[in-house]
Design a protein around this motif. Structure first.
Motif, PDB file in Angstrom:
ATOM      1  N   GLY A 147       0.699  -1.277  -0.047  1.00  0.00           N
ATOM      2  CA  GLY A 147       0.054  -0.111  -0.146  1.00  0.00           C
ATOM      3  C   GLY A 147       0.880   1.088  -0.069  1.00  0.00           C
ATOM      4  N   GLN A 148       0.162   2.479  -0.397  1.00  0.00           N
ATOM      5  CA  GLN A 148       1.002   3.670  -0.443  1.00  0.00           C
ATOM      6  C   GLN A 148       1.440   4.177   1.052  1.00  0.00           C
ATOM      7  OE1 GLN A 148      -1.643   6.416  -2.356  1.00  0.00           O
ATOM      8  NE2 GLN A 148      -0.908   5.938  -4.272  1.00  0.00           N
ATOM      9  N   ASP A 149       1.135   3.638   2.096  1.00  0.00           N
ATOM     10  CA  ASP A 149       1.179   4.174   3.370  1.00  0.00           C
ATOM     11  C   ASP A 149       2.105   3.261   4.038  1.00  0.00           C
ATOM     12  OD1 ASP A 149      -0.261   6.557   2.992  1.00  0.00           O
ATOM     13  OD2 ASP A 149      -1.958   5.483   4.102  1.00  0.00           O
ATOM     14  N   GLY A 150       2.448   1.899   3.306  1.00  0.00           N
ATOM     15  CA  GLY A 150       3.437   1.120   3.688  1.00  0.00           C
ATOM     16  C   GLY A 150       4.810   1.783   3.848  1.00  0.00           C
ATOM     17  N   VAL A 151       5.607   1.237   4.831  1.00  0.00           N
ATOM     18  CA  VAL A 151       7.050   1.710   5.087  1.00  0.00           C
ATOM     19  C   VAL A 151       7.764   1.392   3.927  1.00  0.00           C
ATOM     20  CG1 VAL A 151       8.865   1.525   6.706  1.00  0.00           C
ATOM     21  CG2 VAL A 151       6.845   1.445   7.596  1.00  0.00           C
ATOM     22  N   PHE A 152       7.763   0.283   3.269  1.00  0.00           N
ATOM     23  CA  PHE A 152       8.674   0.129   2.268  1.00  0.00           C
ATOM     24  C   PHE A 152       8.140   0.645   1.062  1.00  0.00           C
ATOM     25  CE2 PHE A 152       9.534  -2.629  -1.684  1.00  0.00           C
ATOM     26  CZ  PHE A 152      11.208  -2.789  -1.353  1.00  0.00           C
ATOM     27  N   SER A 153       6.988   1.078   0.925  1.00  0.00           N
ATOM     28  CA  SER A 153       6.570   2.119  -0.169  1.00  0.00           C
ATOM     29  C   SER A 153       7.115   3.424  -0.033  1.00  0.00           C
ATOM     30  CB  SER A 153       5.120   1.944  -0.636  1.00  0.00           C
ATOM     31  OG  SER A 153       4.562   0.732  -0.866  1.00  0.00           O
ATOM     32  N   ARG A 154       7.082   3.939   1.096  1.00  0.00           N
ATOM     33  CA  ARG A 154       7.585   5.336   1.253  1.00  0.00           C
ATOM     34  C   ARG A 154       8.921   5.345   1.198  1.00  0.00           C
ATOM     35  NH1 ARG A 154       3.916   8.662   4.378  1.00  0.00           N
ATOM     36  NH2 ARG A 154       5.704   9.461   5.338  1.00  0.00           N
ATOM     37  N   ILE A 155       9.735   4.488   1.697  1.00  0.00           N
ATOM     38  CA  ILE A 155      11.189   4.488   1.407  1.00  0.00           C
ATOM     39  C   ILE A 155      11.404   4.324  -0.280  1.00  0.00           C
ATOM     40  CG2 ILE A 155      13.152   3.002   1.545  1.00  0.00           C
ATOM     41  CD1 ILE A 155      12.168   2.078   4.312  1.00  0.00           C
ATOM     42  N   ILE A 156      10.939   3.609  -0.818  1.00  0.00           N
ATOM     43  CA  ILE A 156      10.887   3.702  -2.484  1.00  0.00           C
ATOM     44  C   ILE A 156      10.788   4.979  -3.014  1.00  0.00           C
ATOM     45  CG2 ILE A 156      10.296   2.647  -4.640  1.00  0.00           C
ATOM     46  CD1 ILE A 156      12.231   1.026  -2.824  1.00  0.00           C
ATOM     47  N   TYR A 157       9.506   5.589  -2.588  1.00  0.00           N
ATOM     48  CA  TYR A 157       9.014   6.709  -3.097  1.00  0.00           C
ATOM     49  C   TYR A 157      10.060   7.802  -2.740  1.00  0.00           C
ATOM     50  CZ  TYR A 157       4.331   4.920  -3.708  1.00  0.00           C
ATOM     51  OH  TYR A 157       3.506   4.211  -4.087  1.00  0.00           O
ATOM     52  N   THR A 158      10.614   7.558  -1.479  1.00  0.00           N
ATOM     53  CA  THR A 158      11.638   8.843  -1.268  1.00  0.00           C
ATOM     54  C   THR A 158      12.965   8.612  -1.950  1.00  0.00           C
ATOM     55  OG1 THR A 158      10.739   8.913   1.162  1.00  0.00           O
ATOM     56  CG2 THR A 158      12.988   9.713   0.733  1.00  0.00           C
TER      57      THR A 158
END
Length: 68
Positions: free
Chosen positions: A36-47
């Motif tokens: 999901g967009q709020d997942g920690v892994f997703s947020r790391i990749i987006y950053t």
């Protein structure tokens, strides 16, 4: 080309492909993989992709001499 430049370009390409998937198919591959967009892994990749894109801006302003 320096390794950091290559990594930044690869991450920027991944981000562009993900945006293409979102635009064409309404499918966010990073969110799907990262829980999901709020997942920690997703947020790391987006950053990381955002930081890579900022780094790639510097590529536009560098003077490079190419050896023939």
């Amino acid at each position: 080309m320096r390794i950091l430049d290559r990594v930044a370009l690869i991450l920027t390409i991944i981000g562009g492909l993900n945006w293409g998937l979102i635009g064409i198919f309404q499918f966010d591959l990073v969110a799907w993989i990262g829980g999901g967009q709020d997942g920690v892994f997703s947020r790391i990749i987006y950053t990381l992709v955002a930081l890579a894109a900022i780094w790639c801006i510097s590529l536009l302003f560098r003077n490079r001499e190419y050896a023939d």
